[in-house]
Write an enzyme that holds these catalytic residues in place. Sequence first.
Site, PDB file in Angstrom:
ATOM      1  CB  ALA A 131      -0.880  -0.017   1.234  1.00 40.79           C
ATOM      2  N   GLY A 174       0.703  -5.130   0.830  1.00 40.18           N
ATOM      3  CA  GLY A 174      -0.509  -5.209   0.001  1.00 40.18           C
ATOM      4  C   GLY A 174      -0.238  -5.806  -1.374  1.00 40.18           C
ATOM      5  CD  GLU A 177      -2.189  -7.972   2.757  1.00 40.27           C
ATOM      6  OE1 GLU A 177      -1.878  -6.786   2.540  1.00 40.27           O
ATOM      7  OE2 GLU A 177      -2.809  -8.332   3.760  1.00 40.27           O
ATOM      8  CD  GLU A 197       1.792  -5.801   5.430  1.00 42.97           C
ATOM      9  OE1 GLU A 197       2.658  -6.667   5.732  1.00 42.97           O
ATOM     10  OE2 GLU A 197       0.962  -5.970   4.517  1.00 42.97           O
TER      11      GLU A 197
END
Length: 326
Positions: A131, A174, A177, A197
């Site tokens: 992200a 992300g 993911e 993260e």
Amino acid sequence: MFVDSACKALQQLHFSSSRWHPLRWSSLPGSSSNLNFSHSISSSGLSGHASDTAVHSASDALSKQIYKCIEVTLVEQETVGLIVLNRPEVLNALSEDLMHELVDALRVLDSMQKVGAMIITGKGKAFAAGADIKDLKDKNIADIFMLEFPSKWNDVSKIKKPIIAAVNGYALGGGCEVALMCDIILAGEKAVFGQPEINLGTIPGMGGTQRLIREVGKSSAMEMILTGSRFLDAQEAYQRGLASRVVAGSNDELVKEAISVAAKIALQSRPAVVMAKAAVNSAYELGLHEGVKKEQALFGATFALADQKEGMSAFIEKRQPQFVHT
Ligand code: CO8
């Protein structure tokens, strides 16, 4: 009983031809094979899943706007949608705009009858390095719980047709993911998977804690998520079953291979492929008994398809099947 379940399964998958509205591709400006349709639908406000209304809105939006963060191309006689994450200067960090565009483009491709499979890859040296940390830094708890964006990001996993992640480099946070939400991961030689993260004082938020453990097992998932520094390279990702294989060579060769896999899928009966994906994915959510029951219902549902009759006739007549996708 069995027939009831099969009918229910069919209804859930919306296979009546009236619902499978193909986007009128030829009516879009500049229509051609290998057409680059870099049209933004990030602000199209699509929140449902591939409903007829959404398809019309998407079609309108596609014809009017320009994507900023992704490139979308139709290849293989427009049967494969190729999406390239296109923010190489920040290693394709997943901004809100990028994720809106990605989800909406996937939904549009999902709704196009001609498209049989999609590919996601990244431009440059990353698939996606997570992200966008600059976007996330000042969010507060209300933003995360109340805004549309966090839940919308998970919509990648709601796409019905198969998605191949061609992971060409960093797939972190992300990015990892998103790859995990795809159906097949092909790893380029330089692929790196990780969930860092924890280094940022947070944890995976797009399914990483749930999906990674199913791929690499608890111990490895814990080490990756808790240390934030245990990454898997391409070979290890393959050995652990996270990637289906490693593709040697350049990014172009990786994408070429992904297109070849997607094209093979696109040759199959679309509804049978979607049912197969739904059956396999139910193993994520259901126990063995329930999963086998769902598979049986979907298997039965394939016998309502013209494509099942055609596939079996073609085998017996020793010819290639001509699927009509109904
Ligand atoms: N966000 C924003 N910018 C980034 C990101 C990122 N995730 N990753 C890299 N960049 C930027 C860098 O800031 C840098 O920009 P600039 O040139 O302006 O300084 C540029 O990309 C190039 O990066 P580096 O110079 O750092 O490149 P290196 O090759 O030295 O390092 C790394 C590559 C190791 C990948 C490094 O960039 C890195 O560690 N990146 C961050 C990885 C990370 O922590 N990812 C997790 C982010 S959080 C997350 O994903 C949560 C997901 C859940 C969201 C759910 C929401 C609903």
